[in-house]
Write a protein that holds these residues in place. Sequence first.
Motif, PDB file in Angstrom:
ATOM      1  N   ASP A  66       0.817  -1.211   0.000  1.00  0.00           N
ATOM      2  CA  ASP A  66       0.000   0.000   0.000  1.00  0.00           C
ATOM      3  C   ASP A  66       0.852   1.263   0.000  1.00  0.00           C
ATOM      4  N   ARG A  67       2.160   1.114   0.175  1.00  0.00           N
ATOM      5  CA  ARG A  67       3.060   2.261   0.036  1.00  0.00           C
ATOM      6  C   ARG A  67       3.460   2.394  -1.425  1.00  0.00           C
ATOM      7  N   LEU A  68       3.021   3.467  -2.060  1.00  0.00           N
ATOM      8  CA  LEU A  68       3.270   3.683  -3.477  1.00  0.00           C
ATOM      9  C   LEU A  68       4.672   4.271  -3.662  1.00  0.00           C
ATOM     10  N   SER A  69       5.476   3.629  -4.494  1.00  0.00           N
ATOM     11  CA  SER A  69       6.807   4.150  -4.805  1.00  0.00           C
ATOM     12  C   SER A  69       7.084   3.888  -6.280  1.00  0.00           C
ATOM     13  N   PHE A  70       8.077   4.596  -6.816  1.00  0.00           N
ATOM     14  CA  PHE A  70       8.373   4.495  -8.244  1.00  0.00           C
ATOM     15  C   PHE A  70       9.735   3.885  -8.524  1.00  0.00           C
ATOM     16  N   HIS A  71      10.617   3.888  -7.544  1.00  0.00           N
ATOM     17  CA  HIS A  71      12.002   3.503  -7.775  1.00  0.00           C
ATOM     18  C   HIS A  71      12.123   2.075  -8.297  1.00  0.00           C
ATOM     19  N   ASP A  72      11.250   1.167  -7.851  1.00  0.00           N
ATOM     20  CA  ASP A  72      11.349  -0.226  -8.267  1.00  0.00           C
ATOM     21  C   ASP A  72      10.188  -0.654  -9.165  1.00  0.00           C
ATOM     22  N   THR A  73       9.571   0.298  -9.844  1.00  0.00           N
ATOM     23  CA  THR A  73       8.545  -0.054 -10.824  1.00  0.00           C
ATOM     24  C   THR A  73       9.211  -0.536 -12.112  1.00  0.00           C
ATOM     25  N   ILE A  74       8.425  -1.174 -12.968  1.00  0.00           N
ATOM     26  CA  ILE A  74       8.934  -1.801 -14.190  1.00  0.00           C
ATOM     27  C   ILE A  74       8.355  -1.071 -15.402  1.00  0.00           C
ATOM     28  N   VAL A  75       9.195  -0.805 -16.389  1.00  0.00           N
ATOM     29  CA  VAL A  75       8.761  -0.104 -17.595  1.00  0.00           C
ATOM     30  C   VAL A  75       9.050  -0.973 -18.808  1.00  0.00           C
ATOM     31  N   ASP A  76       8.132  -0.975 -19.775  1.00  0.00           N
ATOM     32  CA  ASP A  76       8.392  -1.725 -21.010  1.00  0.00           C
ATOM     33  C   ASP A  76       8.059  -0.937 -22.275  1.00  0.00           C
ATOM     34  N   THR A  77       7.203   0.071 -22.188  1.00  0.00           N
ATOM     35  CA  THR A  77       6.866   0.891 -23.355  1.00  0.00           C
ATOM     36  C   THR A  77       6.773   2.356 -22.944  1.00  0.00           C
ATOM     37  N   LEU A  78       7.364   3.227 -23.746  1.00  0.00           N
ATOM     38  CA  LEU A  78       7.354   4.662 -23.459  1.00  0.00           C
ATOM     39  C   LEU A  78       6.941   5.427 -24.709  1.00  0.00           C
ATOM     40  N   TYR A  79       6.170   6.488 -24.501  1.00  0.00           N
ATOM     41  CA  TYR A  79       5.702   7.336 -25.593  1.00  0.00           C
ATOM     42  C   TYR A  79       6.350   8.706 -25.451  1.00  0.00           C
ATOM     43  N   TYR A  80       6.920   9.190 -26.547  1.00  0.00           N
ATOM     44  CA  TYR A  80       7.697  10.431 -26.515  1.00  0.00           C
ATOM     45  C   TYR A  80       7.147  11.405 -27.546  1.00  0.00           C
ATOM     46  N   TYR A  81       7.118  12.685 -27.168  1.00  0.00           N
ATOM     47  CA  TYR A  81       6.656  13.748 -28.065  1.00  0.00           C
ATOM     48  C   TYR A  81       7.617  14.916 -27.986  1.00  0.00           C
ATOM     49  N   TYR A  82       7.978  15.474 -29.130  1.00  0.00           N
ATOM     50  CA  TYR A  82       8.881  16.631 -29.188  1.00  0.00           C
ATOM     51  C   TYR A  82       8.253  17.720 -30.047  1.00  0.00           C
ATOM     52  N   ALA A  83       8.269  18.945 -29.552  1.00  0.00           N
ATOM     53  CA  ALA A  83       7.815  20.105 -30.318  1.00  0.00           C
ATOM     54  C   ALA A  83       8.873  21.194 -30.204  1.00  0.00           C
ATOM     55  N   ASP A  84       9.389  21.613 -31.338  1.00  0.00           N
ATOM     56  CA  ASP A  84      10.398  22.674 -31.337  1.00  0.00           C
ATOM     57  C   ASP A  84       9.740  24.008 -31.013  1.00  0.00           C
ATOM     58  N   GLN A  85      10.394  24.780 -30.150  1.00  0.00           N
ATOM     59  CA  GLN A  85       9.882  26.110 -29.779  1.00  0.00           C
ATOM     60  C   GLN A  85      10.940  27.189 -29.986  1.00  0.00           C
ATOM     61  N   GLY A  86      11.862  26.953 -30.920  1.00  0.00           N
ATOM     62  CA  GLY A  86      12.872  27.966 -31.227  1.00  0.00           C
ATOM     63  C   GLY A  86      14.293  27.442 -31.256  1.00  0.00           C
ATOM     64  N   PHE A  87      14.549  26.300 -30.589  1.00  0.00           N
ATOM     65  CA  PHE A  87      15.918  25.802 -30.540  1.00  0.00           C
ATOM     66  C   PHE A  87      16.434  25.419 -31.923  1.00  0.00           C
ATOM     67  N   ASN A  88      15.614  24.702 -32.713  1.00  0.00           N
ATOM     68  CA  ASN A  88      16.080  24.259 -34.024  1.00  0.00           C
ATOM     69  C   ASN A  88      16.519  25.421 -34.898  1.00  0.00           C
ATOM     70  N   SER A  89      15.781  26.515 -34.836  1.00  0.00           N
ATOM     71  CA  SER A  89      16.138  27.685 -35.637  1.00  0.00           C
ATOM     72  C   SER A  89      17.486  28.253 -35.201  1.00  0.00           C
ATOM     73  N   LYS A  90      17.714  28.351 -33.888  1.00  0.00           N
ATOM     74  CA  LYS A  90      18.985  28.870 -33.376  1.00  0.00           C
ATOM     75  C   LYS A  90      20.138  27.934 -33.726  1.00  0.00           C
ATOM     76  N   ARG A  91      19.907  26.634 -33.599  1.00  0.00           N
ATOM     77  CA  ARG A  91      20.951  25.669 -33.940  1.00  0.00           C
ATOM     78  C   ARG A  91      21.248  25.681 -35.425  1.00  0.00           C
ATOM     79  N   ASN A  92      20.221  25.783 -36.262  1.00  0.00           N
ATOM     80  CA  ASN A  92      20.436  25.780 -37.709  1.00  0.00           C
ATOM     81  C   ASN A  92      21.237  26.988 -38.159  1.00  0.00           C
TER      82      ASN A  92
END
Length: 441
Positions: free
Chosen positions: A205-231
């Motif tokens: 009943d004690r909720l913790s994250f350190h020893d949880t198990i992960v198998d699938t992750l969803y990632y999203y990226y939106a440029d907000q100005g960095f790409n233009s500066k780097r380019n």
Amino acid sequence: MNKKNIIIIIIVIALLALPWWRIKHNSEFFVEGVMSQLSHLGDWSYQSHSVSISGDVAIQGVQFKPRGYQDVIHVASITVTTDARDLLFSKSTDLLVKLPPELTVNFNQVQMPGANSRLLKDILAGNYYPMVVGYLGAYGCGQGPGPSFTVEQWQAMNSLQPVFDVKLTYAQVDDYAIDFNLNINSPENWYTTWSGGLTRSSDDDRLSFHDTIVDTLYYYYADQGFNSKRNRLCGQDQQSTFSAYRLNSSDALQQALRIYAGGEMSPKLANQYQRSLQADVEYNAIFTLKEPKYIFEFAGWTQRELFSNSTIEAALGEQEYQAVELSKIDHLDLDIETLRRDMEQREALLQQQKEEASKPKELIRRIKTHVGGQQKREYTLQNWSDAIGQSVKVKTKRGRPIFGVLKAINADQVTVSTRFKSGDATINISRKDVLSISIAR
């Protein structure tokens, strides 16, 4: 006013004041409990905290010293949104060691340490991974190791010490499952999201994250100005054009893939990579781990280890997801000097991996997941309209959960208010792409 009325007024005032006193008193234990849960990451300290009658807790003047470093990350405040009933009815001792089944935590104005700090140098050498995936276009331009951008290059891009706002939302689905959503917003640079599900190794009943198990992750990226500066920076030394930089970046990445992965991008995949370097780009990716990992194992991975230990699907903008798979190396398409250099570096890498594989391995616990006897805390709705105005989780065909407030439903689409890019926004999801809508109770 007679004595009886005075007594009644005193009783009413006491009844109104007692819940507020209880909430304020328990908030101290709640804050200590939250900080204790974060202690796996390093040492935390704060100046003060406050609480509202609705149960929202604000922690001011936060300092964070990551494990293994002496450098300090400053956080203007941490705001925690929880149910006031948790503060009102929970025992103080429980709040010290137990997290509520659902929570939203905002880290506001996260400020990186100075340019001479070892922590910032390590963050830059890692291209802000895992905050950002994809090396930030350092291939073919970055002059640091890895490759990465140097401090001088970051200064030239005016992005050496960006400020971040981080929002973490989680909800316990049942005794063994937790859904989470992590938003990272750096104004004038990028906005990223990690989301997915975690499996608990026990139903404690004690909720913790350190020893949880992960198998699938969803990632999203939106440029907000960095790409233009780097380019602009990377185009200066390459005929002053973005086209020259993106071609050179693609070639540099191809060489790294031939050496470290034993494959190369197809012409179509290389074109997609080049398009991902454009300003104002958005893309999504699904990382399915080849083997489930404890979160503390996953957290120790480098970006290269993430790519080599995952199958990846990606989509630019509104395009459909496509598998990211390397092709066999076309040796006939390489000149002799390039072929010789790649083969020498590849052989050196294989020898290094062979030596590392022969070293004694540290024993790891076997991952087990529980399949029965789970107490559901999430309710999948048959009539989606019943949830209008409530916080929901929308599961789409790609499996990625979308958290937010359900605003409207019609024959064609589902409308949800959620955190998107640099602020709260309303998004529309086609009904044919929605698998289920659920609420937590």
